[in-house]
Each structure stands twice: as structure tokens, then as C-alpha cells.
Design an enzyme around this catalytic site. Sequence first.
Site, short mmCIF file in Angstrom:
data_model
loop_
_atom_site.label_atom_id
_atom_site.label_comp_id
_atom_site.label_asym_id
_atom_site.label_seq_id
_atom_site.Cartn_x
_atom_site.Cartn_y
_atom_site.Cartn_z
N ARG A 97 0.80 -1.22 0.00
CA ARG A 97 0.00 0.00 0.00
C ARG A 97 0.84 1.28 0.00
O ARG A 97 0.30 2.36 -0.24
CB ARG A 97 -1.02 -0.03 1.15
CG ARG A 97 -2.17 -1.00 0.85
CD ARG A 97 -3.24 -0.94 1.90
NE ARG A 97 -2.83 -1.52 3.14
CZ ARG A 97 -3.03 -2.79 3.51
NH1 ARG A 97 -3.68 -3.60 2.69
NH2 ARG A 97 -2.63 -3.24 4.66
N GLU A 126 3.20 -9.93 14.68
CA GLU A 126 2.37 -10.54 15.72
C GLU A 126 2.45 -12.07 15.65
O GLU A 126 2.59 -12.75 16.65
CB GLU A 126 0.93 -10.07 15.54
CG GLU A 126 0.11 -10.18 16.80
CD GLU A 126 -1.28 -9.59 16.61
OE1 GLU A 126 -1.50 -8.91 15.59
OE2 GLU A 126 -2.13 -9.84 17.47
P1 AMP Z 1 2.83 -2.17 11.74
O1 AMP Z 1 4.09 -2.83 11.27
O2 AMP Z 1 2.22 -2.84 12.92
O3 AMP Z 1 3.03 -0.68 11.96
O4 AMP Z 1 1.75 -2.36 10.58
C1 AMP Z 1 1.78 -1.55 9.47
C2 AMP Z 1 1.46 -2.29 8.20
O5 AMP Z 1 0.35 -3.18 8.36
C3 AMP Z 1 1.08 -1.29 7.12
O6 AMP Z 1 1.74 -1.68 5.91
C4 AMP Z 1 -0.42 -1.39 7.00
O7 AMP Z 1 -0.78 -1.45 5.64
C5 AMP Z 1 -0.83 -2.68 7.71
N1 AMP Z 1 -1.84 -2.47 8.79
C6 AMP Z 1 -1.66 -2.70 10.11
N2 AMP Z 1 -2.77 -2.44 10.82
C7 AMP Z 1 -3.68 -2.01 9.93
C8 AMP Z 1 -5.05 -1.55 10.05
N3 AMP Z 1 -5.68 -1.49 11.23
N4 AMP Z 1 -5.69 -1.15 8.93
C9 AMP Z 1 -5.04 -1.20 7.71
N5 AMP Z 1 -3.78 -1.63 7.55
C10 AMP Z 1 -3.09 -2.03 8.63
#
Ligand code: AMP
Length: 174
Positions: free
Chosen positions: A61, A98
Site C-alpha cells: 500500500r 504478531e
Molecule cells: P505495523 O508494522 O504494525 O506498523 O503495521 C503496518 C502495516 O500493516 C502497514 O503496511 C499497513 O498497511 C498494515 N496495517 C496494520 N494495521 C492495519 C489496520 N488497522 N488497517 C489497515 N492496515 C493495517
Amino acid sequence: MSIETLTSAVRNIPDFPIPGIQFKDITTLFQSASHLKELSDILYERYKDKGITKVVGIESRGFFMGPAVAIRLGAGFVPIRKPGKLPYTVIEETYTKEYGEDIIQIHEDALTKEDVVLLHDDLLATGGTMVAAYNLVKKLGVKKIHINFLIELEELNGMEHFPKDVEVNSVIKF
Ligand code: AMP
């Protein structure tokens, strides 16, 4: 256009892709020509004087707005991708998610010591993905790294995981 207008164009999908996740669907934001223009204007204004030479987008994305912002800034675009996608020699970074581990890769010659990088992704949740991307880009020895997200989930405190001297920005906050 106000940030509230952009915020209300993000569609919340409860329990996607798994129970308990409030998924932020950005397709409803991007399908509007005026919202898309506003986002690109905001990012252009924020980074136009930073000397950005490359926008680096994270699969997948980060590939939506990344090239659009690169064109506005007069910068190049570089993808960070999942394993097996980039055809030339890569360097990689492994990080913990996770459930299990994940790997991201970049072409070893995609950036130089002269590059000022804008690292871009759609959303900051825990920060794990972007911290790994930051570490990956650092390995290539660039001059400076700025970090941008379209959306930040504030309650997860992802911002805390970045070094204090790195400028991290988001446009829409939940
Ligand atoms: P993180 O590594 O936990 O910061 O997760 C970020 C990545 O996971 C990004 O590339 C987002 O596209 C996706 N992501 C995580 N949580 C969400 C959410 N609640 N809604 C949409 N995309 C998410």
C-alpha cells in the site's frame, strides 16, 4: 479541504482480516479525485523544501501514493518488497510480527550516499514494518531519511520506536 474531510473518507472495516482488527480501508479515500489531490498537495507542501531525491515505498500500500508524491517532488521512486519479488541482488531485513517473522528487501544499488529519502507507507500501527524499512535503508548509507504515513493509529504508540532525530509524520490520525 480539512483533515476531518479526509479522515471521514477512510472506511473502517471491523474484524478484517482477523477478529479484533479495525481495518482502515484507504480505497474509499483514493477513489475521490479531490481527496487524492489534497493528499498529494499536503505531502508536496510538507516535503518540497527537504531536498528529497528518492521516495521509498513499502509493498504494497506504500505503492499507491509513493510514486505520485515522487513525481510532485521531482524525486525517483524505489520499492521495498517482500522476498522473491525483486529480480536483482537484494539486501534484506528480518522483523518480528504478531505471528512469526517477516522479511523485506531492497535492491542493493537502489540508493546512494547522496540520496535524501522519504520513506512512505499507508499506515502506522505498531511501527514494526517501518522500523525494519528504516533499518534496511540505513544499510545503504543514505544522507538523510524522512518518514511519512498517510494514517497513524495513535493508541498503538508506534511513533515511540523511531530514533528521536528522525522526523516522522502522519496526515490522518485515529
Ligand atoms: P505495523 O508494522 O504494525 O506498523 O503495521 C503496518 C502495516 O500493516 C502497514 O503496511 C499497513 O498497511 C498494515 N496495517 C496494520 N494495521 C492495519 C489496520 N488497522 N488497517 C489497515 N492496515 C493495517
